[in-house]
Design a protein around this motif. Structure first.
Motif, PDB file in Angstrom:
ATOM      1  N   CYS A 273     -14.349  22.705  31.480  1.00 34.03           N
ATOM      2  CA  CYS A 273     -14.475  22.001  30.210  1.00 34.03           C
ATOM      3  C   CYS A 273     -15.768  22.426  29.509  1.00 34.03           C
ATOM      4  O   CYS A 273     -16.765  22.747  30.147  1.00 34.03           O
TER       5      CYS A 273
ATOM      6  N   GLY B 147     -13.005  23.773  18.849  1.00 30.95           N
ATOM      7  CA  GLY B 147     -13.350  23.648  20.265  1.00 30.95           C
ATOM      8  C   GLY B 147     -12.771  24.754  21.121  1.00 30.95           C
ATOM      9  O   GLY B 147     -13.284  25.049  22.194  1.00 30.95           O
TER      10      GLY B 147
ATOM     11  N   ALA C 174      -6.888  20.391  25.418  1.00 31.61           N
ATOM     12  CA  ALA C 174      -7.741  19.226  25.169  1.00 31.61           C
ATOM     13  C   ALA C 174      -7.039  17.961  25.661  1.00 31.61           C
ATOM     14  O   ALA C 174      -5.814  17.904  25.697  1.00 31.61           O
TER      15      ALA C 174
ATOM     16  N   ASP D 144     -18.434  21.149  27.869  1.00 33.56           N
ATOM     17  CA  ASP D 144     -19.080  19.849  27.728  1.00 33.56           C
ATOM     18  C   ASP D 144     -20.572  20.072  27.505  1.00 33.56           C
ATOM     19  O   ASP D 144     -21.269  20.549  28.387  1.00 33.56           O
TER      20      ASP D 144
ATOM     21  N   GLY E 187     -18.443  19.848  17.795  1.00 34.49           N
ATOM     22  CA  GLY E 187     -18.929  18.481  17.985  1.00 34.49           C
ATOM     23  C   GLY E 187     -19.652  17.935  16.766  1.00 34.49           C
ATOM     24  O   GLY E 187     -20.574  17.141  16.900  1.00 34.49           O
TER      25      GLY E 187
ATOM     26  N   VAL F  32     -11.371  21.138  26.339  1.00 31.01           N
ATOM     27  CA  VAL F  32     -12.379  21.222  25.296  1.00 31.01           C
ATOM     28  C   VAL F  32     -12.285  19.993  24.401  1.00 31.01           C
ATOM     29  O   VAL F  32     -11.332  19.241  24.460  1.00 31.01           O
ATOM     30  N   ALA F  33     -13.319  19.829  23.595  1.00 37.51           N
ATOM     31  CA  ALA F  33     -13.329  18.755  22.616  1.00 37.51           C
ATOM     32  C   ALA F  33     -12.639  19.294  21.375  1.00 37.51           C
ATOM     33  O   ALA F  33     -13.203  20.084  20.634  1.00 37.51           O
TER      34      ALA F  33
ATOM     35  N   SER G  28     -16.769  15.332  19.359  1.00 33.77           N
ATOM     36  CA  SER G  28     -17.729  15.482  20.429  1.00 33.77           C
ATOM     37  C   SER G  28     -16.980  15.241  21.724  1.00 33.77           C
ATOM     38  O   SER G  28     -15.987  14.526  21.755  1.00 33.77           O
ATOM     39  N   PHE G  29     -17.475  15.844  22.811  1.00 33.34           N
ATOM     40  CA  PHE G  29     -16.700  15.860  24.041  1.00 33.34           C
ATOM     41  C   PHE G  29     -16.342  14.445  24.501  1.00 33.34           C
ATOM     42  O   PHE G  29     -17.219  13.641  24.778  1.00 33.34           O
ATOM     43  N   ARG G  30     -15.017  14.180  24.553  1.00 36.02           N
ATOM     44  CA  ARG G  30     -14.400  12.925  25.017  1.00 36.02           C
ATOM     45  C   ARG G  30     -14.530  11.764  24.023  1.00 36.02           C
ATOM     46  O   ARG G  30     -14.193  10.631  24.370  1.00 36.02           O
TER      47      ARG G  30
ATOM     48  N   GLY H  13     -18.848  13.688  29.328  1.00 33.34           N
ATOM     49  CA  GLY H  13     -19.388  13.844  27.985  1.00 33.34           C
ATOM     50  C   GLY H  13     -19.871  12.532  27.391  1.00 33.34           C
ATOM     51  O   GLY H  13     -20.678  11.813  27.990  1.00 33.34           O
TER      52      GLY H  13
END
Lengths: 290, 806
Positions: free
Chosen positions: B342, B269, B308, B344, B566, B381-382, B386-388, B351
């Protein structure tokens, strides 16, 4: 992470090295393994304009048995300490401690002399040398002198080593055969300095402690010889109450900083835990001859 | 042909296709130090750039004096915001709809923010010059704690946004507010809580950490003034996106920008976003006409380019007395740092956080997220998710344990009771996702049996009693986790980056002799695409994987794709590969029919070629077909044998897994020893079991690091603490526990080969497993939630507060 400019010197003798240091004064720094000084230079927290590399002085890389004393040259690496049969037989705590310093790559470069001379409170060997009652041999323009490890450290990075002097050897009195020993080090990971560490060497007379020395790493601005704690255990059978009292006495002389390893309170408590564990392990080894 | 007759199994094995534990082909060069990374690339006349960075977290810049630096021999240029202004490049758009200062424009908002870019003949001179640049600051009050960011009297952190009551994601409530995002049925959720028999509520924080790839971010920009072309080598996880962004910012036409991502030493990420170093290197190359290289050092990487997490999740569950969940309510305070940069890929500012209902059948749920600015490094960042999604999984998995504790239920039993059942798939979640497939009960039971779960609980009970009697100073924790990931960004209805839809692509070309070159829009950073992509093609087209060359990362040759992060490569690019291969296969069938003088419909595929149904002696191998495709195609058919596919996935994929961690904690030191860690992953169809295992090992090691101590910390003044590997916990082989891996296979119904992606599952599922183990160890002494990270001193603090030290 890029150092400033400097001139590199590689003398072949102690005399030549001392001469270079004398000639360049405050602008010159000796180094051996380089694992303390070079990172400081890369961070530009140190900027010597002359580096005097001791690695070319072959006399400094030897381990000598003088009977009641073992003499270790300043540029003997941690890896060489670990490999030495002489030390394994007569000073096994050196091997135990060296194995807990950094990682194999660094131990191949890092030296005993550099570790004790730099005055970094995080280094492991200074407290061990205090525990063993070692003396340091310092060579300067006016010849050679000896200073006890227990007197050598004044503050973080400040020692009795004078500008122009080089630590050339460490003289370690050999504890009697059958002594117990332990170096207990709490650290976050391989390569880390101690959160707290304790060195213990003791002898038993039957089940009674006949002699003991305790020293602490990285819980103050200098290594600490825990005189009171050492005295407390002599003449006892190292019962739980005595171990606790010794740990308390050791904690009392600490003054750790809060850092990524934990709060000052935690690190002080860990000094006590390490002392207690080292005492028990050392006594156990003395009893079993392990 | 006098080739010996070989069995079908041997023919199949020769392909080394899907399911084969094929050795990684890239390791031949990596293990011999022959990889080609950005810093290995040296161009004639190359200059080196480096940054003057801010000492302070928040300050006005009164004056920058570079005259002494410019006088130093070997210094070519010093670039500040003043030099970038005429080009309109002193600020840049972020991937999240905000703007970010490329070089500080009169103000710094986080420590180590970029102030000036020094360009010199070598790195040494550049760093000498940095020491000579004088910056005069006027210090400003600092906000580090996100919970103070929206205080009425909080200092204004973004004067450039003064008066803007609407941001990229709707209304802003406060001068340090970025967005509010809500999803779910609020009133139905509130009703569920009003009528609940049991509720829990806890603030579950996920601390700030960093992906810390071993290779830091770096680039080499080379502008050819004669041709007006820019070549940009870089550590890019998404090279095509970087090309598009570079074109939009620099106004250089996209076809005149050549972005090349060579070998990459890990990304996780960190290398998705666009950073000041890229912009400054490009500008410096355009200005000087010479190549300019920029390489981050470790401290710069950890303290500036994309942290992150920093997610603070107030989590509530409503349930019945017998443990059936009836509602989930989550409010998140999200610390994005000084700029919302971010990375995303979704259309929403949080996200995929709305996967927070996890693996459980929540009838209703509501999620609200507030993003705020602070004086910390921008992002995030992720980190291997995957983001969040990691945040969401940690949130729900911790909360389910808290609920189990309150109900007096076993946490594994509580999960079993609330799992989405196999027959409910495809499953519509309360927060809007359609889970594709799963068999959670099967996976959980398999995991519990494998680890001997009931026996471990009995042992734990005995140890707790022994601890109470003073017979041991160790307590034992069993961390239970069952996670559902959402990966494969993504369907164009859900996902885009700066308006670019998140398809991916593959182009496969079979040469006349039957070997293959294939190129993708994805970009390996260590995942082993050169190995696994070839395996998909091998199975699809019957050509041995060893005869297939995979190429990624060169935007001139690879089809446009959105890159690798991701866990999207297998779900998206992997699907494109299968689809492109199938186009080729269709044409191959026509050619085979012509060669065999039968109808296409009389042919069937058999491992490595087509054979005539009912007459298995009559065969044309793909190799033979390839030759014919170029040299004797059927009349009217275009020669050649190649295809391109751009794949816009119909849905995300939903890998899942059951992880168990068994831990013993020394209450006197706070040191936790991991006794066992068992990870069962279901990633659908398994392309290369060995690579999956490697991915799981790596992700678990990161999860272990994050849960047990890896942290980017700040003091009250906004000084970043411990941004080096001395303090930032990157486990070595010595600290890393032994990993036990296992699997079930539930193929994705909508993916051409049924694969779901696996790279990030272990990070997503691992963190809650470790944290739940720590919490589980202390739970019998009365704690409900212990915040991460669980490094020794913090664990010891818990023991101290509980009075365990006498």
């Amino acid at each position: 992470m890029i150092p400033g400019p400097f001139v590199y010197h590689r003398p072949a003798s102690v005399g030549e090295a001392v001469g270079l240091l004398a000639a360049h004064g405050e602008d010159a720094r000796p180094f051996a393994g380089g694992h303390s000084l070079i990172p400081m230079m890369k961070l530009r927290m140190a900027a010597p304009s002359h580096l005097v590399d001791l690695a070319g002085i072959s006399d400094l890389a030897t381990i000598r048995d003088e009977g009641s004393t073992v003499v270790i040259g300043a540029t003997v690496t941690q890896a060489a300490l670990i490999r030495s049969d002489l030390l394994a037989a007569r000073l096994p705590i050196l091997r135990e401690t060296a194995l807990q310093i950094a990682d194999p790559q660094i131990r191949t470069k890092g030296t005993l002399g550099g570790n004790v001379a730099n005055g970094d409170p995080g280094n492991d060997m200074p407290a061990l040398m205090q525990c063993l009652g070692a003396t340091y041999v310092l060579a300067g323009p006016d010849g050679s002198r000896e200073v006890a490890a227990r007197d050598f450290y004044e503050a973080a990075y400040f020692t009795l080593l004078q500008p122009g002097e080089i630590l050339t050897a460490v003289r370690i009195p050999v504890p009697p055969a059958g002594h117990g020993y332990a170096y207990e080090k709490l650290k976050r990971k391989i390569g880390d300095y101690a959160t707290a560490a304790a060195a213990v060497v003791l002898t038993l007379d039957g089940s009674t402690v006949a002699s003991a020395a305790i020293a602490l790493t990285n819980v103050a601005s200098t290594p600490l010889f825990a005189e009171e704690a050492s005295r407390l255990v002599v003449g006892t059978s190292l019962d739980a109450a005595t171990v606790k009292a010794a740990a308390e006495a050791a904690k009392a002389i600490t003054d750790p900083a809060t850092d990524g390893r934990g709060t000052a309170e935690y690190r002080r408590e860990m000094a006590g835990v390490m002392v207690a564990r080292a005492l028990v392990k050392a006594a156990d080894r003395a009893r079993t001859g392990a | 042909m006098n080739e010996m007759v070989i069995t079908r199994a041997e023919r199949e094995a020769r392909l080394e296709g899907m399911g084969c534990k094929r050795k990684r082909v890239e390791d031949v060069r990596f293990t011999q130090g022959k990889g080609q990374y950005v810093d290995d690339i040296k161009l004639p006349g190359m200059l080196h750039g480096d940054f003057v960075r801010s000492q302070y977290a928040h300050a006005n810049i009164k004056r920058i004096d570079a005259s002494k630096a410019l006088a130093l021999p070997g210094v070519v240029a010093v670039i500040t915001a003043e030099e970038l202004k005429p080009l309109g490049l002193h600020w840049m758009p972020t991937l999240a709809g905000d703007v970010q200062a490329v070089l500080a424009d009169g103000r710094v908002s986080f420590q180590n923010q970029e102030i000036a870019f020094v360009v010199a003949e070598n790195r040494y001179i550049a760093d000498d010059a940095i020491q000579l640049i004088e910056v005069e600051y006027e210090e400003l009050p600092v906000i580090v704690d996100p919970f103070r960011a929206m205080d009425p009297d909080a200092p204004v952190l973004r004067p450039d946004l003064a008066g803007k009551t609407t941001g990229a994601h709707g209304p802003r409530k406060h001068h340090n507010h970025i967005f509010e995002w809500t999803i779910g049925d609020k009133s139905a959720t509130d009703d569920a809580f009003a009528n609940a028999e049991v509720t829990i509520k806890e603030l579950i924080s996920y601390h700030r950490t960093h992906p810390s790839p071993l290779e830091t971010c770096q680039c080499l920009a080379s502008f050819d003034k004669i041709k007006g072309e820019l070549t940009l080598y870089g550590t890019f996880q998404a090279p095509h996106v970087i090309r598009t962004v570079a074109s939009l910012l620099s106004k250089i036409p996209e076809h005149k920008i050549h972005v090349i991502a060579p070998d990459i030493g890990g990304g996780f990420g960190n290398k998705v976003g666009a950073y000041a170093g890229y912009i400054c290197s490009i500008v410096a190359s355009i200005v000087t006409g010479l190549p300019v290289k920029w390489v981050e050092d470790r401290m710069e990487n950890l303290s500036t380019t994309s942290f992150a997490r920093d997610y603070h999740m107030t989590t509530e569950i409503a349930a019945t007395k017998d443990g059936k969940v009836t509602g989930l309510r989550v409010h998140v305070l999200a610390d994005h740092g000084a700029f919302d940069s971010c990375a995303d890929p979704s259309k929403w500012p949080a996200g995929f956080m709305n996967i927070v209902t996890g693996s459980y059948d929540f009838p209703v749920a509501h999620l609200a997220v507030d993003g705020v600015y602070t004086n910390k490094a921008p992002g995030g960042v992720a980190y291997r998710c995957s983001f969040r999604v990691t945040e969401a999984a940690y949130c729900i998995e911790r909360a389910m344990d808290i609920l189990a504790q309150k109900l007096g239920m076993d946490p594994a039993d509580l999960r079993m009771k609330n799992f989405i059942r196999r027959e409910q798939f495809p499953y519509q979640s309360a927060l809007g996702w359609e889970y594709d497939s799963g068999d959670y009960h099967l996976a959980m039971q398999k995991a519990m049996d494998a680890i001997g779960y009931r026996e471990l609980r009995a042992e734990q009970k005995a140890k707790q009693e022994a601890f109470r009697r003073g017979e041991t100073r160790e307590i034992m924790g069993i961390g239970v986790t069952f996670f559902t990931e959402i990966v494969g960004a993504g369907p164009s209805k859900n996902c885009d980056i700066l308006g670019v839809a998140m398809f991916d692509s593959a182009e496969i070309r079979i040469h006349p002799t039957g070997s293959i070159i294939a190129r993708m829009g994805s970009k390996s950073q260590g995942q082993g695409h050169e190995t696994t992509w070839a395996q998909i093609i091998a199975t699809e087209l019957g050509i041995p994987a060893d005869d297939i060359m995979i190429e990624e990362g060169n935007t001139d040759t690879a089809p446009y794709g959105l890159g690798t992060y991701g866990s999207r490569s297998t779900p998206v690019a992997g699907a494109a590969i299968a689809m492109a291969a199938r186009k080729i296969k269709n044409k191959a069938q026509m050619i085979a029919a012509h060669l065999l003088e039968v109808s296409e419909y009389d042919l069937e595929w058999d491992i490595d070629g087509f054979r005539v149904k009912g007459n298995p002696e009559r065969v044309k191998t793909m190799k033979e077909i390839a030759w014919a495709a170029y040299n004797s195609p059927p009349p009217g058919l275009e020669p050649g044998l190649e295809a391109v596919n751009y794949y816009d996935p119909p849905n995300m994929t939903y890998p899942f897994g059951a992880y168990f961690c068994v831990m013993d904690i020394d209450v006197d030191t706070g040191v936790a020893k991991i006794r066992r860690f068992y990870a069962l992953d279901d990633c659908g169809t398994r392309i290369n079991p060995m690579i999956i295992e490697g991915q799981v090992h790596g992700g678990l090691t990161e999860a272990f690091a994050i849960a047990m101590g890896q942290e980017i910390k700040y003091d009250e003044m906004g000084n970043v603490q411990g941004a080096s590997f001395m303090d930032f916990f990157l486990p070595t082989a010595v600290e890393t526990p032994h990993w036990e891996t296992d699997f079930t296979v539930t193929p994705s119904p909508h993916h051409p080969i049924g694969a779901k992606g696996v790279g990030e599952s272990p990070n997503v599922g691992g963190v809650p497993a470790f944290s739940n183990a720590v919490n589980d160890a202390f739970g019998f002494l009365g704690t409900t939630h212990i915040q991460m990270p669980h490094d020794a001193w913090r664990v010891w603090e818990v023991a101290r507060r509980l009075g365990l030290h006498g």
